[in-house]
Every structure is written in C-alpha cells, then in structure tokens.
Scaffold this motif. Structure first.
Motif, short mmCIF file in Angstrom:
data_model
loop_
_atom_site.label_atom_id
_atom_site.label_comp_id
_atom_site.label_asym_id
_atom_site.label_seq_id
_atom_site.Cartn_x
_atom_site.Cartn_y
_atom_site.Cartn_z
N TRP A 7 0.87 -1.17 0.00
CA TRP A 7 0.00 0.00 0.00
C TRP A 7 0.91 1.21 0.00
O TRP A 7 1.92 1.25 0.71
CB TRP A 7 -0.88 0.05 1.25
CG TRP A 7 -2.08 -0.84 1.19
CD1 TRP A 7 -3.19 -0.67 0.43
CD2 TRP A 7 -2.31 -2.02 1.95
NE1 TRP A 7 -4.09 -1.68 0.66
CE2 TRP A 7 -3.57 -2.53 1.59
CE3 TRP A 7 -1.56 -2.71 2.89
CZ2 TRP A 7 -4.12 -3.66 2.14
CZ3 TRP A 7 -2.09 -3.86 3.44
CH2 TRP A 7 -3.37 -4.33 3.07
N TYR A 9 0.80 5.30 0.69
CA TYR A 9 0.01 6.39 1.28
C TYR A 9 0.83 7.67 1.27
O TYR A 9 2.06 7.64 1.25
CB TYR A 9 -0.33 6.08 2.74
CG TYR A 9 -1.10 4.82 2.96
CD1 TYR A 9 -2.49 4.79 2.86
CD2 TYR A 9 -0.46 3.64 3.33
CE1 TYR A 9 -3.20 3.62 3.10
CE2 TYR A 9 -1.16 2.47 3.57
CZ TYR A 9 -2.53 2.47 3.45
OH TYR A 9 -3.24 1.31 3.69
N GLU A 10 0.13 8.79 1.35
CA GLU A 10 0.76 10.09 1.57
C GLU A 10 0.00 10.82 2.65
O GLU A 10 -1.23 10.76 2.70
CB GLU A 10 0.72 10.96 0.31
CG GLU A 10 1.63 10.52 -0.79
CD GLU A 10 1.69 11.53 -1.94
OE1 GLU A 10 0.95 12.53 -1.93
OE2 GLU A 10 2.50 11.30 -2.85
N GLU A 91 -3.98 -3.35 6.65
CA GLU A 91 -4.54 -2.10 6.13
C GLU A 91 -5.25 -1.31 7.22
O GLU A 91 -5.08 -0.10 7.33
CB GLU A 91 -5.50 -2.38 4.97
CG GLU A 91 -6.04 -1.11 4.34
CD GLU A 91 -6.93 -1.38 3.15
OE1 GLU A 91 -7.11 -0.44 2.36
OE2 GLU A 91 -7.48 -2.49 3.03
N VAL A 95 -4.06 2.44 8.35
CA VAL A 95 -4.95 3.60 8.22
C VAL A 95 -5.22 4.24 9.57
O VAL A 95 -5.24 5.46 9.69
CB VAL A 95 -6.26 3.21 7.48
CG1 VAL A 95 -7.28 4.33 7.54
CG2 VAL A 95 -5.95 2.83 6.03
N LEU A 109 -4.88 12.44 4.56
CA LEU A 109 -4.29 11.12 4.35
C LEU A 109 -4.82 10.60 3.03
O LEU A 109 -6.04 10.57 2.81
CB LEU A 109 -4.68 10.16 5.49
CG LEU A 109 -4.33 8.69 5.28
CD1 LEU A 109 -2.83 8.47 5.09
CD2 LEU A 109 -4.86 7.86 6.45
N LEU A 111 -4.57 7.52 -0.02
CA LEU A 111 -4.13 6.25 -0.59
C LEU A 111 -3.79 6.58 -2.03
O LEU A 111 -4.64 7.10 -2.78
CB LEU A 111 -5.23 5.20 -0.52
CG LEU A 111 -4.95 3.86 -1.20
CD1 LEU A 111 -3.76 3.15 -0.55
CD2 LEU A 111 -6.19 2.98 -1.16
N GLU A 112 -2.55 6.34 -2.46
CA GLU A 112 -2.12 6.79 -3.79
C GLU A 112 -2.95 6.20 -4.91
O GLU A 112 -3.26 6.89 -5.88
CB GLU A 112 -0.64 6.52 -4.00
CG GLU A 112 0.24 7.45 -3.18
CD GLU A 112 1.70 7.34 -3.53
OE1 GLU A 112 2.06 6.71 -4.54
OE2 GLU A 112 2.51 7.89 -2.77
#
Length: 129
Positions: A7, A9-10, A91, A95, A109, A111-112
């Motif tokens: 996963w 994320y940014e 996940e 998160v 937040l 999810l790319e």
C-alpha cells in the motif's frame, strides 16, 4: 501507484503540497505514535509488534523526492508511507496509525491508488481552519 504487494500512502497538506511544517514538529509527532521507531534522521520503521511499514518525512517538490542516508531538511511537506499487503488486516492498522498522524498535523491522508485504479483516494480530509 498500485501494487499487489504494498500500500502506498501520503500524508500532506493538499494536492499541491503547499504547507510546510518545521521538521522537528513533524518528527515529534512521528516519534510519539507508539508504533514507529526512527531509523534515520527523517525515516521511520515499525516497532517489533507492528506490521512492516516504511515512513519518510521529506520536503518535496510537487510530490517528487529522493532521500539518502542522513537526509535532513528544515521543512516537511510530505510524509510518504509504504506498508505491506502480506496480511489484509494490516490495512486497518496502517490507516488507523496514519489517520492519527494526519489529524495531529491537520493534513490529509491519501491512498495513492486503490485496486479499482482510483488515484489520490482521500482517507482523511484536512479540516478547514
């Protein structure tokens, strides 16, 4: 980017990475999560009882960045995160952790990319001030 293994994320202020926060303030938030440990000046990994995760805090140019051993910047405008998909339960843990970090910084937040090809999926919105 979508991957069957990870996963991505940014945590960021917005799509244009327009807000910067002093590095010390961001590192303080990351140091106090209880699930992360510092690996390098601005890089974190998981503690033993938490699933594998890689977290790097950078001063990015439009979401692009490169780091090296000992990387240090005065400002942070992006926290880039990679987490393992080896266990689907990870996940929820990721998160939860990342949403708490985003909340403390009042950043979003992301999810790319999800499994349906949707990019920049907002998992936590930035609150208006």
């Amino acid at each position: 980017m979508w991957s069957p293994l990870y996963w991505y994320y940014e945590i960021r202020s917005d799509r244009s990475y327009s807000q910067r926060i002093l590095t010390g303030d961001v590192l303080n938030v990351l140091n106090n999560t209880g699930e992360l440990q510092r690996i390098d000046k601005q890089e974190f990994g998981n503690i033993e009882r938490f699933p594998w995760i890689s977290v790097v805090a950078v001063n990015s140019n439009n979401g692009n960045y490169a780091t090296y051993a000992g990387y240090k910047s005065r400002w942070i405008n992006l926290i880039a995160v990679v987490g393992s998909k080896s266990d689907p339960r990870n996940e929820t843990l990721y998160v939860s952790l990342l949403a708490r970090i985003a909340e403390k910084l009042n950043w979003e937040l992301i999810l790319e990319e999800d499994e349906d090809g949707n990019e920049d999926v907002v998992l936590r919105e930035k609150l208006l001030q």
